[in-house]
Design a protein around this motif. Structure first.
Motif, PDB file in Angstrom:
ATOM      1  N   GLN A   7     -22.831  13.072  -3.168  1.00 43.12           N
ATOM      2  CA  GLN A   7     -22.737  12.820  -1.999  1.00 43.12           C
ATOM      3  C   GLN A   7     -24.621  11.433  -1.771  1.00 43.12           C
ATOM      4  N   PRO A   8     -24.397  10.862  -1.570  1.00 42.60           N
ATOM      5  CA  PRO A   8     -25.186   9.779  -2.063  1.00 42.60           C
ATOM      6  C   PRO A   8     -26.242   9.854  -0.645  1.00 42.60           C
ATOM      7  N   SER A   9     -27.451   9.436  -1.329  1.00 38.87           N
ATOM      8  CA  SER A   9     -28.594   9.648  -0.084  1.00 38.87           C
ATOM      9  C   SER A   9     -28.811   9.711   0.809  1.00 38.87           C
ATOM     10  N   ILE A  10     -29.449   9.968   2.179  1.00 34.85           N
ATOM     11  CA  ILE A  10     -29.295  10.037   3.196  1.00 34.85           C
ATOM     12  C   ILE A  10     -29.487   9.003   3.997  1.00 34.85           C
ATOM     13  N   LYS A  11     -30.603   8.193   3.005  1.00 41.39           N
ATOM     14  CA  LYS A  11     -31.425   6.497   3.676  1.00 41.39           C
ATOM     15  C   LYS A  11     -29.570   5.564   3.274  1.00 41.39           C
ATOM     16  N   LEU A  12     -29.191   5.794   1.593  1.00 39.79           N
ATOM     17  CA  LEU A  12     -27.662   4.790   1.637  1.00 39.79           C
ATOM     18  C   LEU A  12     -27.030   5.086   2.414  1.00 39.79           C
ATOM     19  N   MET A  13     -26.413   5.996   2.710  1.00 35.69           N
ATOM     20  CA  MET A  13     -26.032   6.051   3.757  1.00 35.69           C
ATOM     21  C   MET A  13     -25.200   5.755   5.086  1.00 35.69           C
ATOM     22  N   GLN A  14     -26.920   6.263   5.673  1.00 34.24           N
ATOM     23  CA  GLN A  14     -27.571   5.324   7.448  1.00 34.24           C
ATOM     24  C   GLN A  14     -26.904   4.053   7.303  1.00 34.24           C
ATOM     25  N   GLN A 107     -18.696   9.166  -5.450  1.00 35.88           N
ATOM     26  CA  GLN A 107     -17.702   8.943  -5.777  1.00 35.88           C
ATOM     27  C   GLN A 107     -17.290  10.923  -6.374  1.00 35.88           C
ATOM     28  N   PHE A 108     -16.159  11.379  -6.995  1.00 34.51           N
ATOM     29  CA  PHE A 108     -15.632  12.845  -6.681  1.00 34.51           C
ATOM     30  C   PHE A 108     -14.982  13.138  -7.993  1.00 34.51           C
ATOM     31  N   PHE A 109     -15.153  14.020  -8.099  1.00 34.01           N
ATOM     32  CA  PHE A 109     -14.421  15.212  -9.710  1.00 34.01           C
ATOM     33  C   PHE A 109     -13.093  15.298  -9.697  1.00 34.01           C
ATOM     34  N   GLU A 110     -12.709  15.125 -10.646  1.00 31.14           N
ATOM     35  CA  GLU A 110     -10.461  15.973 -10.999  1.00 31.14           C
ATOM     36  C   GLU A 110     -10.819  16.692 -12.391  1.00 31.14           C
ATOM     37  N   ALA A 111     -10.482  17.697 -12.431  1.00 24.72           N
ATOM     38  CA  ALA A 111      -9.409  18.576 -13.340  1.00 24.72           C
ATOM     39  C   ALA A 111      -8.112  17.722 -14.042  1.00 24.72           C
ATOM     40  N   ALA A 135     -15.624  -0.618  -1.883  1.00 25.21           N
ATOM     41  CA  ALA A 135     -16.513  -0.102  -1.121  1.00 25.21           C
ATOM     42  C   ALA A 135     -17.519   0.397  -1.581  1.00 25.21           C
ATOM     43  N   PRO A 136     -18.290   0.091  -1.712  1.00 22.10           N
ATOM     44  CA  PRO A 136     -19.355   1.228  -2.498  1.00 22.10           C
ATOM     45  C   PRO A 136     -19.726   2.638  -1.850  1.00 22.10           C
ATOM     46  N   LEU A 137     -18.842   3.337  -0.837  1.00 19.27           N
ATOM     47  CA  LEU A 137     -19.021   4.741  -0.614  1.00 19.27           C
ATOM     48  C   LEU A 137     -17.610   5.144  -0.507  1.00 19.27           C
ATOM     49  N   THR A 138     -16.939   5.869  -0.420  1.00 15.47           N
ATOM     50  CA  THR A 138     -15.791   6.915  -0.459  1.00 15.47           C
ATOM     51  C   THR A 138     -15.927   7.578   0.895  1.00 15.47           C
ATOM     52  N   PHE A 139     -14.949   7.415   1.421  1.00 21.86           N
ATOM     53  CA  PHE A 139     -14.720   8.295   2.949  1.00 21.86           C
ATOM     54  C   PHE A 139     -13.829   9.318   2.782  1.00 21.86           C
ATOM     55  N   ILE A 170      -8.176   9.891   1.653  1.00 22.97           N
ATOM     56  CA  ILE A 170      -9.350   8.379   1.546  1.00 22.97           C
ATOM     57  C   ILE A 170      -9.012   8.080   2.804  1.00 22.97           C
ATOM     58  N   LEU A 171     -10.049   7.003   3.016  1.00 23.58           N
ATOM     59  CA  LEU A 171     -10.398   6.591   5.132  1.00 23.58           C
ATOM     60  C   LEU A 171     -10.391   5.112   4.183  1.00 23.58           C
ATOM     61  N   ASN A 172     -10.326   3.846   4.877  1.00 18.85           N
ATOM     62  CA  ASN A 172     -10.762   2.659   5.218  1.00 18.85           C
ATOM     63  C   ASN A 172     -11.891   2.772   5.300  1.00 18.85           C
ATOM     64  N   ALA A 173     -12.659   2.432   4.755  1.00 19.53           N
ATOM     65  CA  ALA A 173     -14.087   2.194   5.050  1.00 19.53           C
ATOM     66  C   ALA A 173     -14.390   1.119   6.735  1.00 19.53           C
ATOM     67  N   ALA A 174     -13.294   0.107   6.384  1.00 14.97           N
ATOM     68  CA  ALA A 174     -13.656  -0.767   7.787  1.00 14.97           C
ATOM     69  C   ALA A 174     -12.843   0.089   8.864  1.00 14.97           C
ATOM     70  N   ASN A 175     -12.023   1.227   9.041  1.00 15.37           N
ATOM     71  CA  ASN A 175     -11.541   1.535  10.143  1.00 15.37           C
ATOM     72  C   ASN A 175     -11.451   3.432  10.043  1.00 15.37           C
ATOM     73  N   LEU A 176     -12.633   3.516   9.704  1.00 10.54           N
ATOM     74  CA  LEU A 176     -13.126   4.843   9.825  1.00 10.54           C
ATOM     75  C   LEU A 176     -12.837   5.829  11.314  1.00 10.54           C
ATOM     76  N   ASN A 177     -13.214   5.061  12.799  1.00  8.37           N
ATOM     77  CA  ASN A 177     -12.664   5.755  13.394  1.00  8.37           C
ATOM     78  C   ASN A 177     -11.317   6.327  14.224  1.00  8.37           C
ATOM     79  N   ASN A 178     -10.526   5.317  12.941  1.00  5.53           N
ATOM     80  CA  ASN A 178      -9.096   6.024  13.266  1.00  5.53           C
ATOM     81  C   ASN A 178      -9.131   7.154  13.007  1.00  5.53           C
TER      82      ASN A 178
END
Length: 202
Positions: A7-14, A107-111, A135-139, A170-178
């Motif tokens: 999870q990124p820093s709160i500053k980056l997310m906000q 980022q997230f991780f998988e074996a 996008a720089p963040l993954t939702f 995974i959600l599209n960053a441009a349509n998070l409200n959906n």
């Protein structure tokens, strides 16, 4: 699936949510919390989730990864299949209908399925990191109940299926409200999201 995520820093997310996505973000101060730095989130660990209030604003709320297991109190249920959300006997139904959230990751991780022989003579499963290409963040879609949350999973893409038979929704960053709306058909049918897969070498 998905052993953990970063999870990124709160500053980056906000900053990204407010300045790039122009979301109505609630004014919250996490300057004296652990979230000022990037965090690796594993099951049982607390994470900041993005929720939407009745006023229409979105904001962060800390919750722990994993629902209590009704069949084994020593184990947590960290993932929920999207296909089972609407079943009348599903433990996820009420959370899906009333308490949806968004997990934000750099980022997230998988074996993977395959193993390799390490220098110490032991065999380990291959590991990969994933993140959204555009996008720089993954939702990631999630649901919550009181102080716990679970990650929503779905059928994997062709590339992801080479690593695991399930993947996070995974959600599209441009349509998070959906994701916060009742009808999520546009999310399930969204083929535009591409993930970058990177092997991790121990």
């Amino acid at each position: 699936m998905c052993s953990h995520y970063q999870q990124p820093s709160i500053k980056l997310m906000q900053q990204y949510l407010k300045e790039d996505l122009h979301l109505p973000l609630a004014d919250q101060d996490f300057s004296k919390s652990i979230y000022t730095e990037s965090q690796h989130i594993f099951p049982k660990k607390e994470s900041l989730l993005l929720l939407k209030s009745s006023s229409g604003k979105v904001g962060f709320m800390p919750k722990k990864w994993g629902y209590p297991n009704p069949f084994d109190e020593k184990k947590l249920i960290i993932n929920a299949r999207i296909e089972k959300m609407q079943y009348s006997n599903s433990m996820w139904r009420e959370s899906f209908q009333k308490r949806r959230c968004i997990i934000i990751a750099s980022q997230f991780f998988e074996a993977g399925y395959d193993t390799y022989l390490a220098e110490n003579g032991k065999r380990y499963r291959e590991k990969f990191s994933f993140k959204t290409k555009s996008a720089p963040l993954t939702f990631i879609a999630g649901i919550y109940e009181q102080d716990h949350f679970a990650m929503i999973t779905t059928q994997p893409t062709t590339s992801y299926a080479q690593v695991h038979d399930r993947m996070p929704l995974i959600l599209n960053a441009a349509n998070l409200n959906n994701w916060f709306q009742y009808d999520i058909s546009s999310i399930l049918n969204d083929k535009s999201i591409e993930l970058v897969k990177t092997p991790i070498l121990d």
